[in-house]
Structure formats: C-alpha cells, structure tokens
Design a protein around this motif. Structure first.
Motif, PDB file in Angstrom:
ATOM      1  N   LEU A  48       0.821  -1.213   0.000  1.00 23.34           N
ATOM      2  CA  LEU A  48       0.000   0.000   0.000  1.00 23.34           C
ATOM      3  C   LEU A  48       0.853   1.260   0.000  1.00 23.34           C
ATOM      4  CD1 LEU A  48      -2.985  -0.772   2.420  1.00 23.34           C
ATOM      5  CD2 LEU A  48      -3.107  -0.204  -0.001  1.00 23.34           C
ATOM      6  N   THR A  49       1.944   1.246   0.709  1.00 21.20           N
ATOM      7  CA  THR A  49       2.781   2.445   0.801  1.00 21.20           C
ATOM      8  C   THR A  49       3.672   2.634  -0.418  1.00 21.20           C
ATOM      9  OG1 THR A  49       4.378   1.146   2.098  1.00 21.20           O
ATOM     10  CG2 THR A  49       2.791   2.492   3.317  1.00 21.20           C
ATOM     11  N   THR A  50       4.067   1.549  -1.056  1.00 23.78           N
ATOM     12  CA  THR A  50       4.947   1.659  -2.225  1.00 23.78           C
ATOM     13  C   THR A  50       4.192   1.676  -3.547  1.00 23.78           C
ATOM     14  OG1 THR A  50       5.241  -0.753  -2.356  1.00 23.78           O
ATOM     15  CG2 THR A  50       6.801   0.498  -0.986  1.00 23.78           C
ATOM     16  N   GLY A  51       2.970   1.140  -3.555  1.00 25.70           N
ATOM     17  CA  GLY A  51       2.204   1.069  -4.790  1.00 25.70           C
ATOM     18  C   GLY A  51       2.683  -0.015  -5.742  1.00 25.70           C
ATOM     19  N   ALA A  52       3.530  -0.927  -5.255  1.00 25.45           N
ATOM     20  CA  ALA A  52       4.083  -1.981  -6.107  1.00 25.45           C
ATOM     21  C   ALA A  52       3.062  -3.103  -6.298  1.00 25.45           C
ATOM     22  CB  ALA A  52       5.361  -2.530  -5.487  1.00 25.45           C
ATOM     23  N   THR A  53       3.391  -4.030  -7.198  1.00 25.87           N
ATOM     24  CA  THR A  53       2.581  -5.220  -7.454  1.00 25.87           C
ATOM     25  C   THR A  53       3.486  -6.438  -7.488  1.00 25.87           C
ATOM     26  OG1 THR A  53       0.911  -4.006  -8.719  1.00 25.87           O
ATOM     27  CG2 THR A  53       1.028  -6.378  -9.068  1.00 25.87           C
ATOM     28  N   ILE A  54       3.113  -7.477  -6.749  1.00 25.35           N
ATOM     29  CA  ILE A  54       3.885  -8.717  -6.719  1.00 25.35           C
ATOM     30  C   ILE A  54       3.047  -9.821  -7.348  1.00 25.35           C
ATOM     31  CG2 ILE A  54       5.071 -10.397  -5.262  1.00 25.35           C
ATOM     32  CD1 ILE A  54       5.355  -8.253  -3.140  1.00 25.35           C
ATOM     33  N   ARG A  55       3.644 -10.563  -8.267  1.00 29.43           N
ATOM     34  CA  ARG A  55       2.940 -11.648  -8.955  1.00 29.43           C
ATOM     35  C   ARG A  55       3.737 -12.936  -8.778  1.00 29.43           C
ATOM     36  NH1 ARG A  55      -0.828 -11.944 -13.159  1.00 29.43           N
ATOM     37  NH2 ARG A  55      -0.715 -13.834 -14.422  1.00 29.43           N
ATOM     38  N   THR A  56       3.067 -13.996  -8.348  1.00 33.05           N
ATOM     39  CA  THR A  56       3.701 -15.295  -8.155  1.00 33.05           C
ATOM     40  C   THR A  56       2.861 -16.362  -8.843  1.00 33.05           C
ATOM     41  OG1 THR A  56       4.593 -14.616  -6.007  1.00 33.05           O
ATOM     42  CG2 THR A  56       4.506 -16.980  -6.463  1.00 33.05           C
ATOM     43  N   VAL A  57       3.514 -17.186  -9.683  1.00 31.29           N
ATOM     44  CA  VAL A  57       2.833 -18.274 -10.388  1.00 31.29           C
ATOM     45  C   VAL A  57       3.459 -19.592  -9.947  1.00 31.29           C
ATOM     46  CG1 VAL A  57       2.197 -19.248 -12.623  1.00 31.29           C
ATOM     47  CG2 VAL A  57       2.401 -16.764 -12.358  1.00 31.29           C
ATOM     48  N   LEU A  58       2.623 -20.495  -9.417  1.00 28.44           N
ATOM     49  CA  LEU A  58       3.098 -21.799  -8.975  1.00 28.44           C
ATOM     50  C   LEU A  58       2.611 -22.875  -9.937  1.00 28.44           C
ATOM     51  CD1 LEU A  58       2.397 -21.497  -5.142  1.00 28.44           C
ATOM     52  CD2 LEU A  58       4.514 -21.001  -6.374  1.00 28.44           C
ATOM     53  N   PRO A  59       3.358 -23.961 -10.107  1.00 29.33           N
ATOM     54  CA  PRO A  59       2.937 -25.036 -11.021  1.00 29.33           C
ATOM     55  C   PRO A  59       1.597 -25.632 -10.599  1.00 29.33           C
ATOM     56  CG  PRO A  59       5.227 -25.309 -10.354  1.00 29.33           C
ATOM     57  CD  PRO A  59       4.659 -24.240  -9.488  1.00 29.33           C
ATOM     58  N   TRP A  60       0.723 -25.844 -11.586  1.00 28.44           N
ATOM     59  CA  TRP A  60      -0.595 -26.421 -11.341  1.00 28.44           C
ATOM     60  C   TRP A  60      -1.001 -27.144 -12.612  1.00 28.44           C
ATOM     61  CZ3 TRP A  60      -5.741 -23.337 -10.256  1.00 28.44           C
ATOM     62  CH2 TRP A  60      -6.693 -24.212  -9.718  1.00 28.44           C
ATOM     63  N   GLN A  61      -1.270 -28.429 -12.500  1.00 24.73           N
ATOM     64  CA  GLN A  61      -1.515 -29.258 -13.677  1.00 24.73           C
ATOM     65  C   GLN A  61      -2.968 -29.248 -14.138  1.00 24.73           C
ATOM     66  OE1 GLN A  61       1.031 -30.543 -15.284  1.00 24.73           O
ATOM     67  NE2 GLN A  61       2.337 -29.617 -13.716  1.00 24.73           N
ATOM     68  N   MET A  62      -3.842 -28.506 -13.447  1.00 23.31           N
ATOM     69  CA  MET A  62      -5.248 -28.498 -13.822  1.00 23.31           C
ATOM     70  C   MET A  62      -5.453 -27.821 -15.175  1.00 23.31           C
ATOM     71  SD  MET A  62      -8.521 -27.145 -11.605  1.00 23.31           S
ATOM     72  CE  MET A  62      -8.154 -28.283 -10.281  1.00 23.31           C
ATOM     73  N   TYR A  98      -6.699 -25.485 -18.005  1.00 25.17           N
ATOM     74  CA  TYR A  98      -7.106 -24.081 -18.027  1.00 25.17           C
ATOM     75  C   TYR A  98      -6.748 -23.343 -16.741  1.00 25.17           C
ATOM     76  CZ  TYR A  98      -9.924 -25.517 -22.030  1.00 25.17           C
ATOM     77  OH  TYR A  98     -10.336 -26.020 -23.226  1.00 25.17           O
ATOM     78  N   GLY A  99      -5.921 -23.931 -15.910  1.00 27.41           N
ATOM     79  CA  GLY A  99      -5.658 -23.308 -14.621  1.00 27.41           C
ATOM     80  C   GLY A  99      -4.234 -22.831 -14.468  1.00 27.41           C
ATOM     81  N   SER A 100      -4.047 -21.859 -13.607  1.00 25.23           N
ATOM     82  CA  SER A 100      -2.727 -21.436 -13.176  1.00 25.23           C
ATOM     83  C   SER A 100      -2.856 -20.990 -11.730  1.00 25.23           C
ATOM     84  CB  SER A 100      -2.198 -20.290 -14.039  1.00 25.23           C
ATOM     85  OG  SER A 100      -3.003 -19.143 -13.908  1.00 25.23           O
ATOM     86  N   LEU A 144      -6.209 -12.623  -3.461  1.00 28.13           N
ATOM     87  CA  LEU A 144      -4.970 -12.880  -4.206  1.00 28.13           C
ATOM     88  C   LEU A 144      -5.208 -13.615  -5.516  1.00 28.13           C
ATOM     89  CD1 LEU A 144      -2.586 -14.060  -1.321  1.00 28.13           C
ATOM     90  CD2 LEU A 144      -2.797 -11.767  -2.287  1.00 28.13           C
ATOM     91  N   ALA A 145      -6.319 -14.326  -5.633  1.00 22.59           N
ATOM     92  CA  ALA A 145      -6.552 -15.206  -6.785  1.00 22.59           C
ATOM     93  C   ALA A 145      -6.623 -14.403  -8.080  1.00 22.59           C
ATOM     94  CB  ALA A 145      -7.844 -15.993  -6.583  1.00 22.59           C
ATOM     95  N   GLN A 146      -5.943 -14.908  -9.115  1.00 25.01           N
ATOM     96  CA  GLN A 146      -5.943 -14.261 -10.427  1.00 25.01           C
ATOM     97  C   GLN A 146      -6.320 -15.238 -11.524  1.00 25.01           C
ATOM     98  OE1 GLN A 146      -5.117 -10.801 -11.422  1.00 25.01           O
ATOM     99  NE2 GLN A 146      -5.870 -10.729  -9.322  1.00 25.01           N
ATOM    100  N   ASN A 147      -7.022 -16.287 -11.125  1.00 26.55           N
ATOM    101  CA  ASN A 147      -7.491 -17.288 -12.066  1.00 26.55           C
ATOM    102  C   ASN A 147      -8.896 -17.697 -11.660  1.00 26.55           C
ATOM    103  OD1 ASN A 147      -7.792 -20.507 -12.383  1.00 26.55           O
ATOM    104  ND2 ASN A 147      -6.759 -19.655 -14.185  1.00 26.55           N
ATOM    105  N   VAL A 148      -9.759 -17.958 -12.635  1.00 29.21           N
ATOM    106  CA  VAL A 148     -11.163 -18.248 -12.357  1.00 29.21           C
ATOM    107  C   VAL A 148     -11.313 -19.447 -11.429  1.00 29.21           C
ATOM    108  CG1 VAL A 148     -13.326 -19.029 -13.379  1.00 29.21           C
ATOM    109  CG2 VAL A 148     -12.030 -17.203 -14.478  1.00 29.21           C
TER     110      VAL A 148
END
Length: 655
Positions: free
Chosen positions: A51-65, A67-69, A128-132
């Motif tokens: 909130l104070t820095t205005g940055a964005t952090i994105r993390t993607v972990l392996p998921w075999q489903m 259409y999923g990430s 946090l979720a960025q996938n349906v």
C-alpha cells in the motif's frame, strides 16, 4: 510474497493443531486464537508495504489443472482488503479466546477455531486469486467455512434455519458468477484475470456487469439479495459476526471492484450503483430501527453501510463517465475508505454486542438497561462505535461520508442539470440515512446502557475480562485515529485509484487538503470535550454528589418499567415509515373490572423476504416435491438409475 505465504501457513497450520488437540478446549483455543493473531500480524507487514509503495507482486506456482494457473497477485487493491482482513481477523481471534470459554464445559470448540482460521485464510486467497478456478475454489472455501461457523449452536432450530438460508442464498449468487466467468473466459480464451481486460463486446459487458452485481452483491448484502444477512449474523458467535459483517461481506465489494477494473466504466453503471446504494441504505436503516434484537439490528446496519459504499462508488463512476476527475476521486475515495471504516466500527459494535450477551445472556434490547455503570469499558467503546457508524465527527465514519458528500456537492456545481439532480437526490438520501442511523443508535445505546436495569440479569451484569475488552478498545482507538488522521489515511489510496481512474492527477492531494480542516475541527472538538471534563472535575471535587430517583410526576412507586423502551422510542419513526416496514402491533389487554396483565408487542418482518422470496421458494418446494417419487430409498433402484444414465451416455457418444 514470502511473508504472505507464511501468514497463510500459520493460519492453516494453527487451525489444524486446534483440531489435533481438540479434546482439550483450552489448548485448542490457544492454538486457534494465538495462531490467528500471529498469522495476521505477519500478514499485515506485506499488505502495508504494498500500500505504501504502490508496487505489485505476482507469483505463479505449477498447477496441472486444465485451463488453470496457481497465480497470486498482490497489488494495492488486494493489499487494501488483505490489510482489513488481517486486522479484523486478528482482533476477533483475540476476543474469541475469552468468548468461547463459556462453551468449554458444554461442547468442543476445536472445529470452530479451525473454521475460523480457514475463513480468514480463504478471504485472503479470494483477494490474491488471479485465475477463475482458483478464485471460485477460494470463494467456496470461504462460504463453507463461514457456514460451519454460523451453525456453531446447531442444536437450536433457528440457527439451523439461518445456516441453510445463508448457504442457499450464497450459492444462488455463486451460480451467477459461473455464468459471468464462462462469458469472460470464452471471449478471453483464458481463465486468467490478466487476460480479461476490455475483451467483451458492449452487450456482453453489460450482461457481465449485471451478473457481477447480482453474484457479488448477494455476498455483500445489497437489497433485495440481503435476506441471508439478518438471519445468519445474529446466530453466529459474536467474534464470527464481527468477522463476517466487518470483512467477509466486503469480499463481494472487492470482487465487484475487480470486475469493474477489467472494463471501461459505462455511464449506466454509476447510476445503477447509486440507486442500489440509496435503496439499500434507506431500507437497511429503517428495518434496523424496528428491531428488538441487538445483533439483528447491527446486521441490518451492514446492509445500510454497504448502501453507503455503493453510493460512493456510484458517484465515482458518474464522475468518471462525465469527465470530472475530482468528483470521481472523491466518490471512489469515500466509497473505498468506507469499506475500511465500516469494517472497524461494525466489528467493534458486534464485539460490544457479544460482551453484552456474555454478561446478561440476552440481546433483547428491552430487557437491558443501566449497563454503563456495570460495564463501563463496553459502554464507552460502544458509544464510540455508535457515533462512528452514525457518521458523527471526529470519528472515522465521518471522514468517508464527508468525501462522498463533497463529491456530490461538486457534482451539483459542475454537472449538467440531469446529473446535478441525481446528486441532489444522493445528498438527501445520504442525509436521511445518517439521521435515521443516529436515531437508531440513540435508541440502542440509551436503552441498553443508560437508565435502570429492566431485568435481574441486567442488574447482575459485570464487565468482562481483558481479552474481551482490549479488542474493543483497540477498535475504538482506530475509530478516533482514522477520524483525526484522515489526510494521512487517504494517501493509502494512491496506488488503488489508478486502477479505476487512469488519468487522475493531483485530485487525491486536494482531497487530503480538504480533510485537514476536518482533522483540525475534530482535534478542537475533542479538546473542548476534555476541557469540560477537567472543569467538571474541579467544580465537583470538594462537593458531595448524591444520587436520587428521577422525578416521576409524583408517582409513589417508581420502577424500571416506567422507562422508555426501545420500541416506544422508535415508534414515531416506525409509524411514519410503516408503509414500508409493515410493522404488526400485538395488544393483549383485559376489559375486566379488575384488569389482569396486559401486553403490547411490535413485530416487523422483512417485507422482501416475506413477499418476494417465500412465495418463490414455496412454489419451488411444491413442484420439486413431486420428484420424491423417484427417491424410494432402495439401493437397487439407485443402481438402475446409474446404469440407465451410462447407457444413454454410451448411445450419445456413438452418434
């Protein structure tokens, strides 16, 4: 992101340890409560950093489903909601440790603590979720865990009924979300939110925004999708009610804001949000005034405050579509800040209600009275929460409502005649909501904490221990700090507003400048209050102060029954708006020469639930009951159904 994952791990692992040691209620509570508090403290750190820095952090972990990430994104909008979740969850968990003690001898509390920690963690995952698929899984986990908390006292019929009402209502809303995400995924060719930006044609975008309002509005509790809220919140444990009303319903607002951010905001959306906000705000506070149960009263005020949030967001959208960035910034800033402010003062009020229940074993307002002398810390914090929810200075509720008012006032000056008229209606509606809220909490605080005890239980009430009063003091302190520190607090929005208002410049600085005068006025008001308190002390320090009964017009036998009740206080308002409330008066009186006991009661059912939902559900129940003929209770018949289904599918596949 590492600290955030650590916080989530602490929440889930401590919940599991509470289950493992579930046979010992004290140990289970230590693991559940302490784990939640520690996990929330750890989670606050990355939320504040983003909130104070205005940055964005994105993390993607392996998921075999398919259409999923497994994608986590912590941007300023998600961080804002995560901060609220962690603060209220931690404070509620601290309160819950003492609150659950009264159940130690009657039942196990391990499962409720596990579900509490899962609820807190799942709300963070929703943000946090960025996938349906990941989002819907987190959404369902949040729903199921909160359901088990609502039915904590499942032995009671009313509790089970409230739990099923909540579960059915929230899944009806979720069905709209499935259609919403199907449309988005079809046009985007992906289930990742990062691919959803401006992919929809005009008609599909309109449909999706309507589905989002219905689906996420059901969780938020807007009218007329609010019916689960006044049923579920009163029966849940008080710290769970605080978490659900203060935080969980805001996940619906978060998800709606996220969907709005995918599109260029259409002009009709602002008007729609404003109308929904006005209707929810006015009807919510009207139904609240008519309630006799304190937690049910607070539940309806959640509907009212969600209405205020929608008014702010509606004003922001109208300002944006009209090209007035100042109105847009004030509207969005007021609406988003009110999300945080409502989380604080509503959680405080629910914890105060729990403290009253813990001490008196009742939440019937008309059975209380005189608690301020017996529970001074609860009374003092409750009156601060009451002033904050009424939007009175110098508390936090006033700051966010002031920004919304200011946005509408500027809209009157700068908009065309039609939009100016809409802003005038918004101002009148928000003022009406504020006035009715003040009347409602004057009724609630006055009847509960002032006067004389109306029952023996109220007379014997005592203040609760520190672990129940400290959380209320912390929340009351936040109400004051945010109310006085508005110019600094509003700056946390500098990373959020560009998500919705890409072209804004120095408008947020101007808004902060306006709040400087509010802070100065608030400091002067508090200074004047303390000055009068000091003056009173010096004037009375050498004088004896006597207590006596209030003048009762010469009546010889005064009693607590001579006091105003909550119902009698609210009667002029409920009578004025009876065309909406449809209150029923139940009078039992004797016509004998020597009259026996007479009674007078009022009952205000939820008109929307009674006139809209009950007929629909009775119709569905009637026609679905015909399907019971295929439920014979014999395993052989069910196996034949499976064989027949497989045969049909086989024939279908061979076409």
């Amino acid at each position: 992101m590492g600290l955030l994952f650590t916080a989530l791990a602490i929440l889930f692992v401590s919940g599991l340890f509470a289950l493992i040691f579930g046979k010992n209620n004290y140990v289970a509570s230590v693991f559940g409560s302490a784990g939640a508090v520690i996990g929330c403290i750890v989670g606050i750190i990355p939320a504040i950093t983003i909130l104070t820095t205005g940055a964005t952090i994105r993390t993607v972990l392996p998921w075999q489903m398919v259409y999923g990430s497994f994608t986590f994104v912590l941007d300023p909008l998600a961080a804002f909601f995560c901060l609220i979740i962690f603060v209220i969850s931690g404070i509620s968990a601290l309160y819950g440790f003492s609150y659950f003690k009264k159940y130690f001898s009657a039942r196990h509390v391990a499962i409720p603590w596990f579900m509490f920690n899962v609820l807190a963690g799942s709300m963070v995952l929703v943000c946090l979720a960025q996938n349906v698929l990941f989002f819907l899984l987190s959404w369902e986990l949040m729903t199921i865990s909160s359901f088990f908390l609502v039915v904590f006292e499942y032995q009671k019929t009313a509790v089970r009924k409230a739990g099923w009402t909540y579960l059915i209502a929230t899944h009806i809303g979720t069905s709209a979300l499935f259609l919403l995400f199907m449309i988005y995924s079809n046009f985007a060719g992906s289930m990742d939110f990062s691919d959803f930006g401006n992919v929809l044609p005009q008609h599909q975008m309109t449909l999706c925004l309507i589905l989002a309002i219905v689906g996420f509005g059901t969780k938020a509790g807007i009218m007329p999708f609010h019916v689960w809220l006044p049923e579920a919140h009163p029966v849940a444990p008080s710290h769970v009610s605080a978490l659900m009303s203060g935080v969980m319903i805001k996940t619906g607002i978060y998800a709606l804001l996220r969907i709005i951010s995918f599109n260029t905001i259409p002009s009709w959306l602002g008007y729609t949000l404003l109308v929904i906000g006005i209707v929810s705000g006015i009807l919510g506070v009207l139904f609240a005034i008519a309630q006799h149960d304190l937690k049910r009263l607070l539940a309806y005020h959640s509907v009212e405050n969600i209405g205020i949030i929608f008014i702010g967001l509606g004003v922001g959208c109208i300002g944006l579509s009209s090209g007035n960035m100042m109105v847009a910034v004030l509207g969005f800033s007021g609406g988003i800040l009110h999300i945080m402010n409502h989380a604080i003062f509503k959680s405080l009020l629910f914890l105060g209600a729990g403290s009253v229940l813990h001490a008196t074993h009742t939440l019937d307002i008309d059975h209380l009275g005189g608690l301020l002398k017996r529970m001074p810390r609860t009374g003092a914090t409750f009156v601060i929460g009451s002033a904050a929810i009424a939007g009175l200075p110098p508390f936090n509720g006033f700051v966010s409502e002031f920004l919304i008012y200011l946005g509408m006032l500027l809209g009157i000056v700068h908009f065309d005649s039609n939009n100016s008229l809409i802003m005038i209606v918004g101002i009148i509606s928000l003022a009406l909501i504020g006035g009715l809220t003040t009347a409602c909490f004057t009724k609630a605080f006055g009847t509960i904490f002032l006067g004389e005890p109306r029952t023996e239980k109220a007379k014997q009430a005592e203040e609760n221990d520190g672990l129940m009063t400290i959380p209320m003091i912390l929340l009351a302190g936040l109400c004051v700090v945010i109310g006085l520190g508005g110019p600094f607090v509003i700056r946390i929005l500098h990373g959020i507003l560009p998500i919705f208002i890409p072209a804004y410049g120095t408008e947020l600085v101007t808004a902060a400048h306006y709040l400087v005068f509010i802070s100065i006025g608030g400091i002067l008001l508090l200074g004047l209050f303390f000055l009068f308190m000091v003056l009173r002390f010096f004037l009375l320090r050498n004088k004896s102060v006597r207590e006596s009964t209030t003048w009762d017009c010469g009546y010889n036998y005064p009693s607590a029954r001579m006091q105003y009740t909550a119902s009698s206080f609210a009667q002029p308002i409920t009578d004025l708006f009876n065309f909406v409330l449809r209150s029923r008066k139940i009078i039992k009186q004797s016509d004998a020469y020597f009259p026996e006991k007479s009674t007078f009661e009022t009952e205000t059912p939820d008109v929307i639930r009674q006139k809209l939902y009950q007929p629909i559900f009775l119709f569905v129940k009637k026609y679905f009951s015909y399907l019971s003929v295929i439920q014979q209770g014999k395993i052989q018949i069910y196996i034949s159904y499976l064989v027949a289904t497989l045969f049909v599918l086989l024939i279908w596949g061979m076409r």
